[in-house]
Design a protein around this motif. Structure first.
Motif, PDB file in Angstrom:
ATOM      1  N   LEU A 152       0.815  -0.953   0.086  1.00 59.85           N
ATOM      2  CA  LEU A 152       0.098   0.050  -0.008  1.00 59.85           C
ATOM      3  C   LEU A 152       0.882   1.257   0.019  1.00 59.85           C
ATOM      4  N   ALA A 153       1.850   1.268   0.954  1.00 59.23           N
ATOM      5  CA  ALA A 153       2.544   2.415   1.037  1.00 59.23           C
ATOM      6  C   ALA A 153       3.355   2.677  -0.353  1.00 59.23           C
ATOM      7  N   GLU A 154       4.142   1.710  -1.255  1.00 60.66           N
ATOM      8  CA  GLU A 154       4.648   1.773  -2.314  1.00 60.66           C
ATOM      9  C   GLU A 154       3.555   2.417  -3.446  1.00 60.66           C
ATOM     10  N   LEU A 155       2.422   1.771  -3.456  1.00 60.62           N
ATOM     11  CA  LEU A 155       1.447   2.374  -4.387  1.00 60.62           C
ATOM     12  C   LEU A 155       1.001   3.596  -4.232  1.00 60.62           C
ATOM     13  N   ALA A 156       0.876   4.100  -2.742  1.00 63.21           N
ATOM     14  CA  ALA A 156       0.619   5.469  -2.415  1.00 63.21           C
ATOM     15  C   ALA A 156       1.625   6.592  -2.341  1.00 63.21           C
ATOM     16  N   SER A 157       2.895   5.814  -2.493  1.00 69.33           N
ATOM     17  CA  SER A 157       3.990   6.783  -2.176  1.00 69.33           C
ATOM     18  C   SER A 157       3.954   7.597  -0.832  1.00 69.33           C
ATOM     19  N   LEU A 158       3.724   6.937   0.097  1.00 67.99           N
ATOM     20  CA  LEU A 158       3.379   7.263   1.541  1.00 67.99           C
ATOM     21  C   LEU A 158       4.011   6.180   2.433  1.00 67.99           C
ATOM     22  N   GLU A 224      -4.297  14.479  -1.132  1.00 73.98           N
ATOM     23  CA  GLU A 224      -4.833  13.767  -2.029  1.00 73.98           C
ATOM     24  C   GLU A 224      -4.541  12.428  -1.971  1.00 73.98           C
ATOM     25  N   ALA A 225      -3.313  12.361  -1.955  1.00 76.58           N
ATOM     26  CA  ALA A 225      -2.605  10.977  -2.130  1.00 76.58           C
ATOM     27  C   ALA A 225      -3.179   9.972  -0.844  1.00 76.58           C
ATOM     28  N   MET A 226      -3.191  10.860   0.382  1.00 72.50           N
ATOM     29  CA  MET A 226      -3.855  10.027   1.484  1.00 72.50           C
ATOM     30  C   MET A 226      -5.273   9.637   1.230  1.00 72.50           C
ATOM     31  N   ASN A 227      -5.833  10.491   0.961  1.00 71.28           N
ATOM     32  CA  ASN A 227      -7.456  10.162   0.451  1.00 71.28           C
ATOM     33  C   ASN A 227      -7.432   9.139  -0.374  1.00 71.28           C
ATOM     34  N   GLU A 228      -6.615   9.048  -1.253  1.00 68.56           N
ATOM     35  CA  GLU A 228      -6.793   7.757  -2.482  1.00 68.56           C
ATOM     36  C   GLU A 228      -6.241   6.622  -1.672  1.00 68.56           C
ATOM     37  N   VAL A 229      -5.614   6.481  -0.583  1.00 67.83           N
ATOM     38  CA  VAL A 229      -5.495   5.256   0.313  1.00 67.83           C
ATOM     39  C   VAL A 229      -6.854   4.484   0.363  1.00 67.83           C
ATOM     40  N   ASN A 230      -7.643   5.524   0.699  1.00 66.40           N
ATOM     41  CA  ASN A 230      -9.287   4.832   0.909  1.00 66.40           C
ATOM     42  C   ASN A 230      -9.605   3.957  -0.137  1.00 66.40           C
ATOM     43  N   GLN A 232      -7.438   2.691  -2.479  1.00 66.65           N
ATOM     44  CA  GLN A 232      -6.197   1.716  -2.740  1.00 66.65           C
ATOM     45  C   GLN A 232      -6.335   0.563  -1.869  1.00 66.65           C
ATOM     46  N   TYR A 233      -6.751   0.783  -0.510  1.00 64.33           N
ATOM     47  CA  TYR A 233      -6.576  -0.235   0.517  1.00 64.33           C
ATOM     48  C   TYR A 233      -7.460  -1.455   0.101  1.00 64.33           C
ATOM     49  N   PRO A 234      -8.745  -1.040  -0.166  1.00 68.20           N
ATOM     50  CA  PRO A 234      -9.588  -2.454  -0.521  1.00 68.20           C
ATOM     51  C   PRO A 234      -8.904  -3.444  -1.669  1.00 68.20           C
ATOM     52  N   LEU A 235      -8.345  -2.693  -2.578  1.00 71.61           N
ATOM     53  CA  LEU A 235      -7.703  -3.402  -3.683  1.00 71.61           C
ATOM     54  C   LEU A 235      -6.552  -4.441  -3.292  1.00 71.61           C
ATOM     55  N   VAL A 236      -5.555  -3.541  -2.702  1.00 71.72           N
ATOM     56  CA  VAL A 236      -4.333  -4.390  -2.078  1.00 71.72           C
ATOM     57  C   VAL A 236      -5.011  -5.429  -1.089  1.00 71.72           C
ATOM     58  N   ALA A 237      -6.035  -5.186  -0.468  1.00 72.39           N
ATOM     59  CA  ALA A 237      -6.329  -6.128   0.753  1.00 72.39           C
ATOM     60  C   ALA A 237      -7.030  -7.429  -0.159  1.00 72.39           C
ATOM     61  N   LYS A 238      -7.637  -7.014  -1.108  1.00 73.17           N
ATOM     62  CA  LYS A 238      -8.236  -8.139  -2.077  1.00 73.17           C
ATOM     63  C   LYS A 238      -7.037  -9.073  -2.675  1.00 73.17           C
ATOM     64  N   MET A 239      -6.048  -8.562  -2.944  1.00 75.10           N
ATOM     65  CA  MET A 239      -4.950  -9.056  -3.632  1.00 75.10           C
ATOM     66  C   MET A 239      -4.398 -10.165  -2.639  1.00 75.10           C
ATOM     67  N   LEU A 240      -4.111  -9.692  -1.388  1.00 80.04           N
ATOM     68  CA  LEU A 240      -3.585 -10.517  -0.186  1.00 80.04           C
ATOM     69  C   LEU A 240      -4.609 -11.568   0.067  1.00 80.04           C
ATOM     70  N   THR A 241      -6.036 -11.209   0.137  1.00 78.06           N
ATOM     71  CA  THR A 241      -6.728 -12.162   0.429  1.00 78.06           C
ATOM     72  C   THR A 241      -6.829 -13.536  -0.553  1.00 78.06           C
TER      73      THR A 241
END
Lengths: 381, 92
Positions: A152-158, A224-230, A232-241
């Motif tokens: 998630l961090a690398e996707l969001a650059s945060l 904006e990047a931090m808001n975008e994490v909202n 991105q998180y479900p997408l990354v979570a799905k990949m890990l699931t």
């Protein structure tokens, strides 16, 4: 996939071994130390080829992490309490330069008085520094979330922090399912830094001054990047699931169906709350629990929606904000502001300095919520 | 200070060559006015200019590059024949 008996701390070391980050700067601090010790053992055994830097303080740890990450390296570290406090100056710098550093925190109370046990005052004190914050319940979740946070961090650059309860989670052994090394490698891939400092063909400057003509715009990008994490998180979570078959929803909704009284909390305490919910449900009481996995960015809409039909809610905070509402409670109230039907809300502060919380105490909170006569603030002492 | 229109990179990372793209001439309040007829091409002002914005071609001094001249007045100070005068910049 194999089942291993691991403490929360060693679950992180194991994840770090699989990730094999380029640079790991560390400084010991209770109760984080076993994370770094476990990783140092892997390094000594030649099982990772990371650059392990033993810094002279946490301030240096974060400085090294920033430098290495700007150079294009994948960087991980871990800390707690006073260590995190000493890093504080650099936390917004890491985020402002948009460097995806992954840091594990074993939550511990802040001095004074000196205390080595768990509460969330350390990470809650750093909640508004533009770091993604995730809270894990048990060693398994710590392991999974460490992988999730890095992606998630690398996707969001945060930068991202993964919290586990000091001692309660960090030092207790549980069965942890470990993914195959290859799967972890393919899940995370390699970091592709946008502006690596070591790229001498395309030289760049990090950390230059920005004056009133442009500083604001850089901050807007960060917001904006931090808001975008909202999103991105479900997408990354799905990949890990897909790999683990486990769920990483932003909110864990436990027995919320038809629940009148709900407790909102994070981390290891959710285990005890679930147990209390089970007991009361057996007695026919309509109770449930919400556990937050993601604290920054805060899931305002999701939480408001989850509490839509609830009559009373108590928010269990393992931290205080002196002269203000406790952090998780404050955020919950904000979530509810635009809801049409607002539940009655209670702030419940517990477990400061590592004081235990027991099932009967949680049940008492539920009983109070169901009775309708609710104090707005209570302490579980 | 007004908002700049330059493209901002993520994390306020600055790419190389900004001393060329970032024109600093607007900072100027005094402007060096050069009298070409009086100039003896001694080459003192191009050497002393801290912005390196006085071009020289084939041993001859050319007109100051006003995209970058900040109007510091060093050229006028060092000129042995006093052929550079600092005049107040007129707002356009």
């Amino acid at each position: 996939m194999k089942l291993r008996p691991l403490t929360g701390a060693h679950a992180v070391s194991e994840a770090m071994r699989q990730i094999n980050p380029d640079v790991v700067p560390v400084y010991p601090v209770t109760p984080q130390s076993p994370i770094a010790e476990g990783f140092a053992q892997f390094k000594a055994d030649g099982r990772v080829d990371s650059e392990l830097v033993l810094a002279e303080s946490e301030h240096s740890v974060m400085s090294i992490a920033i430098g290495a990450s700007a150079a294009g390296a994948r960087v991980m570290t871990a800390t707690a309490s006073q260590g995190l406090a000493l890093m504080w100056e650099l936390l917004p710098a890491a985020a402002g330069m948009r460097l995806p550093i992954t840091m594990n925190i074993a939550n511990r109370a802040l001095s004074a008085p000196l205390n080595i046990h768990c509460d969330h005052s350390d990470s809650m004190g750093a909640k508004d520094q533009s770091w993604i914050q995730m809270y894990a319940e048990n060693p398994q979740e710590v392991y999974d979330m460490t992988l999730l946070a890095m992606k998630l961090a690398e996707l969001a650059s945060l930068p991202a922090m993964v919290m586990q309860d000091g001692f309660i989670t960090s030092h207790c052994v549980e069965a942890v399912e470990i993914l195959d090394d290859k799967k972890v490698k393919s899940f995370l891939g390699r970091r592709k830094a946008t502006f690596p400092l070591l790229d001498t063909v395309n030289p760049v400057t990090y950390g230059a001054m920005q004056l009133p003509d442009s500083f604001f715009e850089t901050k807007l990008q960060q917001i904006e990047a931090m808001n975008e994490v909202n999103k991105q998180y479900p997408l990354v979570a799905k990949m890990l699931t897909k790999l683990t078959k486990r769920n990483y929803d932003i909110l864990e909704k436990y027995k919320l169906n038809g629940a009148d009284a709900v407790i909102v909390t994070t981390s290891s305490t959710s285990g005890i709350v679930k147990s209390a919910v089970d007991n009361l449900r057996k007695k026919g009481k309509k109770v449930g629990m919400i556990k937050l996995r993601l604290f920054r960015p805060f899931p305002y809409q999701e939480l408001a929606k989850a509490l839509e039909k609830v009559k009373a809610v108590s928010v269990l905070d393992r931290a205080v904000a002196y002269g203000a509402n406790a952090p998780l409670y404050a955020e919950t109230l904000q979530s509810l502001f635009s809801s049409v039907k607002k539940p009655k809300a209670q702030s419940c502060v517990f477990g400061l300095g590592g004081r235990d919380i027991f099932e009967e105490q949680v049940e008492k909170v539920f009983t109070e919520l169901l009775s309708g006569k609710i104090q707005s603030l209570r302490y579980i002492k | 200070m007004k908002q700049q229109n330059n493209k901002l990179e993520k994390g306020a990372v600055v790419k190389g060559g900004t001393s060329v793209t970032n024109k600093t001439g607007s900072w100027r309040s005094l402007k060096p006015v050069w009298d070409k007829k009086k100039c003896i091409n001694c080459m003192l002002c191009p050497i002393y200019c801290p912005e390196n914005c006085i071009p020289v071609k084939k041993g001859l001094r050319l007109e100051t590059d006003f995209d970058f001249c900040k109007g510091c007045g060093i050229c006028a100070q060092v000129c042995p024949v006093k052929c550079i005068k600092m005049e107040r910049e007129v707002c356009k």
